[in-house]
Design a protein around this motif. Structure first.
Motif, PDB file in Angstrom:
ATOM      1  N   LEU A  21      29.585  59.572 -19.920  1.00 41.64           N
ATOM      2  CA  LEU A  21      29.181  58.575 -18.931  1.00 41.64           C
ATOM      3  C   LEU A  21      27.973  59.019 -18.113  1.00 41.64           C
ATOM      4  CD1 LEU A  21      29.698  55.823 -17.692  1.00 41.64           C
ATOM      5  CD2 LEU A  21      31.369  56.898 -16.160  1.00 41.64           C
ATOM      6  N   ALA A  22      27.913  60.265 -17.725  1.00 35.14           N
ATOM      7  CA  ALA A  22      26.784  60.735 -16.915  1.00 35.14           C
ATOM      8  C   ALA A  22      25.468  60.616 -17.685  1.00 35.14           C
ATOM      9  CB  ALA A  22      27.010  62.172 -16.463  1.00 35.14           C
ATOM     10  N   GLY A  23      25.463  60.989 -18.962  1.00 37.42           N
ATOM     11  CA  GLY A  23      24.248  60.886 -19.769  1.00 37.42           C
ATOM     12  C   GLY A  23      23.826  59.450 -19.998  1.00 37.42           C
ATOM     13  N   LEU A  24      24.809  58.572 -20.214  1.00 34.39           N
ATOM     14  CA  LEU A  24      24.504  57.153 -20.402  1.00 34.39           C
ATOM     15  C   LEU A  24      23.976  56.531 -19.112  1.00 34.39           C
ATOM     16  CD1 LEU A  24      27.553  56.262 -22.630  1.00 34.39           C
ATOM     17  CD2 LEU A  24      25.141  56.266 -23.340  1.00 34.39           C
ATOM     18  N   ALA A  25      24.609  56.875 -17.992  1.00 34.99           N
ATOM     19  CA  ALA A  25      24.106  56.384 -16.701  1.00 34.99           C
ATOM     20  C   ALA A  25      22.686  56.892 -16.475  1.00 34.99           C
ATOM     21  CB  ALA A  25      25.035  56.807 -15.572  1.00 34.99           C
ATOM     22  N   GLY A  26      22.435  58.120 -16.887  1.00 38.47           N
ATOM     23  CA  GLY A  26      21.106  58.705 -16.718  1.00 38.47           C
ATOM     24  C   GLY A  26      20.029  57.980 -17.494  1.00 38.47           C
ATOM     25  N   ILE A  27      20.313  57.624 -18.754  1.00 35.20           N
ATOM     26  CA  ILE A  27      19.297  56.928 -19.547  1.00 35.20           C
ATOM     27  C   ILE A  27      19.069  55.516 -19.024  1.00 35.20           C
ATOM     28  CG2 ILE A  27      20.880  56.139 -21.373  1.00 35.20           C
ATOM     29  CD1 ILE A  27      18.574  56.515 -23.354  1.00 35.20           C
ATOM     30  N   LEU A  28      20.131  54.853 -18.599  1.00 33.72           N
ATOM     31  CA  LEU A  28      19.975  53.505 -18.052  1.00 33.72           C
ATOM     32  C   LEU A  28      19.188  53.555 -16.748  1.00 33.72           C
ATOM     33  CD1 LEU A  28      20.484  50.487 -18.040  1.00 33.72           C
ATOM     34  CD2 LEU A  28      22.775  50.939 -17.112  1.00 33.72           C
ATOM     35  N   HIS A  29      19.543  54.464 -15.868  1.00 41.45           N
ATOM     36  CA  HIS A  29      18.849  54.594 -14.591  1.00 41.45           C
ATOM     37  C   HIS A  29      17.366  54.919 -14.812  1.00 41.45           C
ATOM     38  CE1 HIS A  29      17.588  56.783 -10.911  1.00 41.45           C
ATOM     39  NE2 HIS A  29      18.229  55.775 -10.330  1.00 41.45           N
ATOM     40  N   ALA A  30      17.084  55.884 -15.686  1.00 39.36           N
ATOM     41  CA  ALA A  30      15.693  56.267 -15.936  1.00 39.36           C
ATOM     42  C   ALA A  30      14.906  55.118 -16.554  1.00 39.36           C
ATOM     43  CB  ALA A  30      15.648  57.492 -16.849  1.00 39.36           C
ATOM     44  N   SER A  31      15.537  54.353 -17.442  1.00 36.06           N
ATOM     45  CA  SER A  31      14.852  53.223 -18.076  1.00 36.06           C
ATOM     46  C   SER A  31      14.504  52.148 -17.056  1.00 36.06           C
ATOM     47  CB  SER A  31      15.728  52.634 -19.192  1.00 36.06           C
ATOM     48  OG  SER A  31      15.909  53.576 -20.220  1.00 36.06           O
ATOM     49  N   VAL A  32      15.439  51.829 -16.188  1.00 39.01           N
ATOM     50  CA  VAL A  32      15.188  50.818 -15.149  1.00 39.01           C
ATOM     51  C   VAL A  32      14.106  51.319 -14.195  1.00 39.01           C
ATOM     52  CG1 VAL A  32      16.197  49.536 -13.227  1.00 39.01           C
ATOM     53  CG2 VAL A  32      17.473  49.767 -15.369  1.00 39.01           C
ATOM     54  N   GLU A  33      14.207  52.586 -13.795  1.00 35.78           N
ATOM     55  CA  GLU A  33      13.195  53.158 -12.899  1.00 35.78           C
ATOM     56  C   GLU A  33      11.804  53.131 -13.533  1.00 35.78           C
ATOM     57  OE1 GLU A  33      13.229  54.573  -9.695  1.00 35.78           O
ATOM     58  OE2 GLU A  33      15.237  53.720  -9.460  1.00 35.78           O
ATOM     59  N   ALA A  34      11.742  53.227 -14.869  1.00 33.92           N
ATOM     60  CA  ALA A  34      10.458  53.213 -15.579  1.00 33.92           C
ATOM     61  C   ALA A  34       9.956  51.794 -15.842  1.00 33.92           C
ATOM     62  CB  ALA A  34      10.586  53.988 -16.892  1.00 33.92           C
ATOM     63  N   GLY A  35      10.702  50.783 -15.359  1.00 36.39           N
ATOM     64  CA  GLY A  35      10.232  49.403 -15.453  1.00 36.39           C
ATOM     65  C   GLY A  35      10.839  48.567 -16.559  1.00 36.39           C
ATOM     66  N   ASP A  45      20.792  52.459  -8.556  1.00 34.01           N
ATOM     67  CA  ASP A  45      21.237  53.848  -8.446  1.00 34.01           C
ATOM     68  C   ASP A  45      22.165  54.240  -9.594  1.00 34.01           C
ATOM     69  OD1 ASP A  45      23.867  52.985  -7.745  1.00 34.01           O
ATOM     70  OD2 ASP A  45      23.360  53.013  -5.620  1.00 34.01           O
ATOM     71  N   MET A  46      22.520  55.500  -9.629  1.00 37.99           N
ATOM     72  CA  MET A  46      23.352  56.034 -10.714  1.00 37.99           C
ATOM     73  C   MET A  46      24.746  55.410 -10.722  1.00 37.99           C
ATOM     74  SD  MET A  46      21.722  58.111 -12.713  1.00 37.99           S
ATOM     75  CE  MET A  46      22.811  59.340 -13.396  1.00 37.99           C
TER      76      MET A  46
END
Length: 185
Positions: A21-35, A45-46
């Motif tokens: 879950l932490a890794g999946l939340a990380g990729i989703l969060h980073a993708s949204v933050e990148a636009g 947020d995470m």
């Protein structure tokens, strides 16, 4: 000799999602933050990202209604894609592609293409002959899908709000008929 680390594609089940879950939340969060325009708005947020996986994706995985593939690279989740095959009785020939994401740290390495090839193979195994998807008009994903043989069915202007502003963006709806040899009936 190619010394780059190899990309491993894994089909995730419910337990895999929970354990990562932490890794999946990380990729989703980073993708949204990148636009990325994948249904979420900034600030994001995470906790919001983790909630998406547990509230939206986990039940579909548990119910056997969704296929989720994850690309691993350098010991991290580098990309993911989902195939929703829970279709009405008159549409069992198709599936919908959702949430193709590549972590910003791993972009431009062919991960999206590898995930797409594998999800199309899985769709064929499920007996699906048509894949549909939508993407924000003008996004980097649009020419990627076109290069993979997806055709544009149409564009709906003002379909969704930009991730950071009040601007309304269009959505391009695309489809691809899978080769008959890759589809099992």
């Amino acid at each position: 000799m190619d010394t780059r680390p190899s990309i491993e594609i894994v089909r995730f089940g419910a337990e895999d999602l929970t354990n990562n879950l932490a890794g999946l939340a990380g990729i989703l969060h980073a993708s949204v933050e990148a636009g990325a325009s994948i249904n979420f708005m900034l600030p994001y947020d995470m906790k919001d990202a983790a909630d998406f996986w547990t509230r939206k994706v986990l039940p579909a995985l548990e119910g056997g209604k969704l296929v989720m593939l994850v690309a691993w690279l350098e010991g991290r989740i580098a990309g993911t894609v989902q195939l929703d095959h829970d279709m009405p009785p008159n549409q069992h020939h198709r599936a919908e592609l959702r949430k193709l994401m590549v972590h910003p740290d791993f972009r431009n390495r062919g991960i999206a293409r590898i995930l797409m090839a594998e999800i199309e193979r899985v769709a064929g195994e499920l007996g699906r002959s048509l894949i549909t998807l939508d993407t924000r008009t003008g996004d980097k994903a649009e020419p990627l899908y076109a290069s993979l043989g997806y055709l544009t069915a149409g564009v709906i202007p003002g379909y969704c709000r930009d991730t950071v502003s009040e601007r309304m963006d269009g959505a391009t709806f695309m489809y691809k008929h899978l080769q008959a040899s890759s589809v099992t009936s």
